[in-house]
Every structure is written in C-alpha cells, then in structure tokens.
Design a protein around this motif. Structure first.
Motif, short mmCIF file in Angstrom:
data_model
loop_
_atom_site.label_atom_id
_atom_site.label_comp_id
_atom_site.label_asym_id
_atom_site.label_seq_id
_atom_site.Cartn_x
_atom_site.Cartn_y
_atom_site.Cartn_z
N THR A 128 -5.02 31.12 19.60
CA THR A 128 -6.12 31.37 20.52
C THR A 128 -6.71 32.71 20.18
OG1 THR A 128 -5.06 32.70 22.24
CG2 THR A 128 -4.69 30.32 22.34
N THR A 129 -7.97 32.87 20.42
CA THR A 129 -8.61 34.14 20.14
C THR A 129 -9.90 34.26 20.93
OG1 THR A 129 -9.39 35.61 18.36
CG2 THR A 129 -9.91 33.28 18.13
N HIS A 130 -10.33 35.49 21.18
CA HIS A 130 -11.68 35.64 21.70
C HIS A 130 -12.53 36.40 20.69
CE1 HIS A 130 -9.77 39.36 23.30
NE2 HIS A 130 -10.92 39.87 22.96
N TYR A 131 -11.99 36.55 19.47
CA TYR A 131 -12.76 37.17 18.40
C TYR A 131 -13.45 36.09 17.58
CZ TYR A 131 -9.93 41.41 19.12
OH TYR A 131 -9.32 42.51 19.63
N MET A 132 -14.78 36.16 17.53
CA MET A 132 -15.56 35.19 16.78
C MET A 132 -15.19 35.18 15.30
SD MET A 132 -17.88 34.32 19.08
CE MET A 132 -18.57 35.00 20.58
N ASP A 133 -15.09 36.40 14.73
CA ASP A 133 -14.83 36.49 13.29
C ASP A 133 -13.45 35.93 12.95
OD1 ASP A 133 -13.57 38.56 14.60
OD2 ASP A 133 -13.90 40.03 13.01
N GLU A 134 -12.52 36.11 13.86
CA GLU A 134 -11.17 35.60 13.63
C GLU A 134 -11.16 34.06 13.58
OE1 GLU A 134 -7.80 37.78 14.91
OE2 GLU A 134 -7.36 36.23 16.38
N ALA A 135 -11.81 33.48 14.58
CA ALA A 135 -11.90 32.02 14.62
C ALA A 135 -12.61 31.51 13.37
CB ALA A 135 -12.63 31.58 15.87
N ASP A 136 -13.69 32.19 13.01
CA ASP A 136 -14.53 31.78 11.89
C ASP A 136 -13.77 31.86 10.56
OD1 ASP A 136 -16.71 31.04 10.44
OD2 ASP A 136 -17.85 32.88 10.75
N ASN A 137 -13.07 32.97 10.34
CA ASN A 137 -12.41 33.21 9.06
C ASN A 137 -11.13 32.43 8.87
OD1 ASN A 137 -13.61 35.38 7.25
ND2 ASN A 137 -13.95 36.16 9.31
N LEU A 138 -10.44 32.21 9.97
CA LEU A 138 -9.07 31.72 9.86
C LEU A 138 -8.94 30.21 10.08
CD1 LEU A 138 -6.53 33.30 9.29
CD2 LEU A 138 -6.26 33.74 11.73
N SER A 139 -9.81 29.67 10.92
CA SER A 139 -9.56 28.30 11.39
C SER A 139 -10.04 27.22 10.44
CB SER A 139 -10.29 28.05 12.72
OG SER A 139 -10.20 29.15 13.55
N ASP A 140 -9.26 26.14 10.35
CA ASP A 140 -9.76 24.91 9.75
C ASP A 140 -10.65 24.24 10.78
OD1 ASP A 140 -8.35 25.06 7.31
OD2 ASP A 140 -6.53 24.49 8.35
N ARG A 141 -10.23 24.32 12.04
CA ARG A 141 -11.00 23.70 13.11
C ARG A 141 -11.02 24.61 14.34
NH1 ARG A 141 -9.98 18.64 15.52
NH2 ARG A 141 -7.87 18.73 14.69
N ILE A 142 -12.21 24.82 14.90
CA ILE A 142 -12.38 25.67 16.07
C ILE A 142 -12.71 24.79 17.28
CG2 ILE A 142 -13.85 27.43 17.16
CD1 ILE A 142 -14.43 28.59 14.46
N ASN A 143 -12.13 25.14 18.41
CA ASN A 143 -12.51 24.52 19.66
C ASN A 143 -13.00 25.62 20.57
OD1 ASN A 143 -11.29 21.55 19.76
ND2 ASN A 143 -10.07 22.92 18.49
N ILE A 144 -14.25 25.55 20.97
CA ILE A 144 -14.75 26.55 21.91
C ILE A 144 -14.37 26.09 23.31
CG2 ILE A 144 -16.80 27.71 22.83
CD1 ILE A 144 -18.07 27.47 20.09
N ILE A 145 -13.64 26.97 24.00
CA ILE A 145 -13.14 26.61 25.33
C ILE A 145 -13.74 27.56 26.35
CG2 ILE A 145 -10.98 27.84 24.77
CD1 ILE A 145 -9.54 25.98 26.75
N ASP A 146 -14.21 27.00 27.44
CA ASP A 146 -14.84 27.79 28.49
C ASP A 146 -14.60 27.09 29.82
OD1 ASP A 146 -16.32 29.90 29.47
OD2 ASP A 146 -18.27 28.99 29.07
N HIS A 147 -14.25 27.87 30.84
CA HIS A 147 -13.95 27.31 32.16
C HIS A 147 -13.02 26.10 32.08
CE1 HIS A 147 -16.83 30.08 33.72
NE2 HIS A 147 -17.84 29.54 33.05
N GLY A 148 -11.99 26.21 31.26
CA GLY A 148 -10.97 25.18 31.20
C GLY A 148 -11.34 23.91 30.47
N LYS A 149 -12.50 23.93 29.79
CA LYS A 149 -12.94 22.73 29.07
C LYS A 149 -13.27 23.05 27.62
CE LYS A 149 -15.03 19.56 32.29
NZ LYS A 149 -15.38 19.92 33.64
N ILE A 150 -13.02 22.09 26.72
CA ILE A 150 -13.46 22.25 25.34
C ILE A 150 -14.92 21.82 25.30
CG2 ILE A 150 -13.24 21.41 22.97
CD1 ILE A 150 -10.21 21.06 23.51
#
Ligand SMILES: Nc1ncnc2c1ncn2[C@@H]1O[C@H](COP(=O)(O)OP(=O)(O)OP(=O)(O)O)[C@@H](O)[C@H]1O
Ligand SMILES: [Mg+2]
Length: 325
Positions: A192-214
């Motif tokens: 889990t992360t709240h850093y955009m660059d981290e999600a972008d650089n590291l992930s094969d797949r990103i799920n944006i989660i907000d208010h308990g929902k993907i």
C-alpha cells in the motif's frame, strides 16, 4: 494469466457505524507486485490487516495461497510475511537478534535460521550492521530490517504497508530496488502507498482506493492511457469561461479544475491541439497566463479518478486528512 495467490471478493469492514472497507474485490497473480494507492483513511491498512488475519473478516471472502482467511488463519500466517505501517522493532535488540528471534518464533530449525539470516543480511545489505542495536539504525536501515524479518520464513506473499513512509527520496528509491530484488526471487508483493511515484515505479498493477472502494485498477501505463493521449494545463484570466469554451472543442476528452488552472485531456496530439485552444480562448477576450503540455502522470490519473489531489483531501470530506510525516 498467472495463477492467483490472493483472491478477495466483496470485502467489507466496519468500525462501529463507519464503513472503512466498502466492498472490494481483486485477485493477485503469482509473482506480481500489486499495490493499493490511496489517501489517508482510504482503508488500505484495514484491508491489509484483514488479509493478514490481524482483523477479523466481517464480510466477504478472502483466500491467500489457497487458504481461507476466515477458517485457516494459521495456514495463512505461515504463508505470508508482513511489514507494518508503523515500525515494530524492539529498539534494544540487535539486527541479528531480531532475525534470530523471529525465526525461532516461527519454529525454524537452528541450521535453517543460520542459513536464512545470512541470506537476508546479504539481501537487505545489513551484514555490516548485524550486531548493531536497532536504536542506532537509520530509518532506511530499520525499514530494510523489517523487510528482512518479513522474509525470514520464505513467505509466498510479502505484505508491505506503506514501506517507504517517512524516508528521504534517495532512500525510498533504494528501497524500491530491494523490493524488486525480493520480487525477482519469486515473492509476490502486496503493497500500500500514498506516493504516486512509488505506485507508478514499482507496481505491475495499481488499484486506486478511495473511501473504502477500488475506483480504478490496471497496469500503470493502462491507467495513464485511459486519460487520453496528452494533457494541457492552462491558467487563464477567466478559468470558468475558458473551461466552457474548451469543453465544446473537438478532440477534447475531458476538462477539470486543477490548482489555479484547468487540466484538459485530448485524444489527439497535444502539440497540434494547444495552439487551437489558445486561439479560441483569446478570441473570446480571455488572456492565457500559463501553458503546459505533458503526457499523463500517475498524479493526473489520481485526480482523474478521484476528482481531487492527495493533498487536497479536505477534513470532513474524507474521514482522515493528509498528514505530513
Ligand atoms: N480501530 C479503528 N477504529 C475506528 N476507526 C478506525 C480504526 N482504524 C481505522 N479507522 C478508520 O477507518 C478508516 C480507514 O483507515 P485505514 O487505516 O484503513 O486507512 P489507510 O488507507 O491505511 O490510511 P493511512 O494512509 O493514513 O494509513 C479511517 O477513516 C480511519 O480513521
Ligand atoms: Mg494505513
């Protein structure tokens, strides 16, 4: 498609009347680096804590490495490694003792512990600090030690809750390298992360989660492509009016407010569209103050899907606000 290591269906979690996780479903393939990207209070830690059996599963289904989180918690725990959001190391133990103790806790034999500790120290580059007390380690070293500890039992999945929170940019990038190395050795990563660059650089797949929902899910480039080809950022003397003019132009796929200006997405070549936009706005007597043209970033993806920037997360709008560490 690779085999699923994590399968989650309709997961919900309530604290009293408040629904922190509100019906999320996803699968994680073997060997993937899978991430939850979301602001403070989005429900990331809650979701992770259910999967690692720290919180009781209230509603939905979750399976890890083929074991049911609800009924086979013991087996789940044997299959996973965990790095918590908060540092959880005994400050008065040495690096070696932390790993040794963890190995014993999980019933590893003495020769196995010895071999694994040597491997871990090499992997997270803490060989030189093996007899150092935790309290003398830097923040980055502590984080590496926690990752090393999470890997002691050769888990199938490593859960990392905000692995680089509070670290400086250089240390964060080095942490990404360690995480990639761990992944290259075959460990599936859930972070889990709240850093955009981290999600972008590291992930094969990103799920944006907000208010308990993907609210969005995909490979980083897929999410960026969904925004259209190019982005134009404009500050004008009359943004609301400029916005309504632009909305009616051809090749414009979206217009939204961003900071002091407006963000325009086009499904055409931005270098050709930009002069047309400026001409239209000027013809209406509005002056253009700033212009910027760029390809979509993960920040833009986030704004597109959530309708706001991470740091714009206002108190009252969401249960928790953005905290700087
Ligand atoms: N033990 C608890 N009791 C009541 N509410 C809680 C509890 N733990 C978390 N919450 C609330 O649930 C929501 C989700 O919290 P959670 O910690 O899962 O978010 P998060 O995405 O991990 O946030 P952060 O980025 O700050 O770590 C928040 O509104 C939080 O205040
Ligand atoms: Mg959290």
């Amino acid at each position: 498609m690779s085999t699923s290591i994590i399968e989650v269906e309709g997961l919900e979690h309530q604290y009293g009347d408040f629904k922190a996780v509100n019906g999320i479903s996803f699968t994680v393939g073997k060997g993937e680096i899978f991430s939850f990207l979301g602001p403070n209070g989005a429900g990331k830690s809650t979701a992770i804590n259910i999967l690692i059996t720290l919180l009781k599963l209230q509603k939905g289904e979750a399976c890890i490495a083929g074991y049911d989180v609800r009924t086979e918690a013991e087996k789940v725990r044997e299959s996973i490694g965990i790095v918590f959001q908060e540092v959880t190391l005994d400050r008065d133990m040495t690096v070696w003792e932390i790993l040794e103790f963890h190995g014993r806790l999980y019933g590893m034999t003495r020769p196995d512990r010895k071999e694994r500790i040597a491997e871990i120290l090499e992997l997270v580059k803490l060989g030189g600090q093996k007899d150092m007390l935790v309290k003398k380690l830097s923040g980055g070293m502590k984080r590496r030690l926690e990752i090393g500890r999470g890997l002691m039992t050769r888990p199938i999945v490593l859960f990392l809750d905000e692995p680089t929170i509070g670290l400086d940019p250089q240390t964060r990038m080095r942490m990404w390298d360690y995480i990639r190395t761990v992944n290259d050795e075959g460990t599936t990563i859930f972070l889990t992360t709240h850093y955009m660059d981290e999600a972008d650089n590291l992930s094969d797949r990103i799920n944006i989660i907000d208010h308990g929902k993907i609210i969005a899910s995909g490979k980083p480039w897929e999410l960026k492509n969904e925004l259209g080809q190019d982005l134009v950022y404009l500050e004008t003397s009359d943004n609301p009016r400029a916005r309504s003019i632009i909305t009616d132009l051809v090749s414009i796929s979206g217009v939204s407010d961003k900071g002091k200006g407006i963000l325009i997405t086009t499904n055409d070549d931005g270098t050709k569209i930009l002069p047309l936009i400026i001409e239209e706005i000027r013809n209406s007597g509005i002056s253009v103050i700033t212009v910027n043209l760029k390809k979509p970033s993960m920040d833009d993806v986030f704004v597109h899907f959530t309708g706001r920037e991470l740091r714009d997360d206002k108190p009252g709008k969401s249960p928790a606000t953005f905290r700087r560490r």
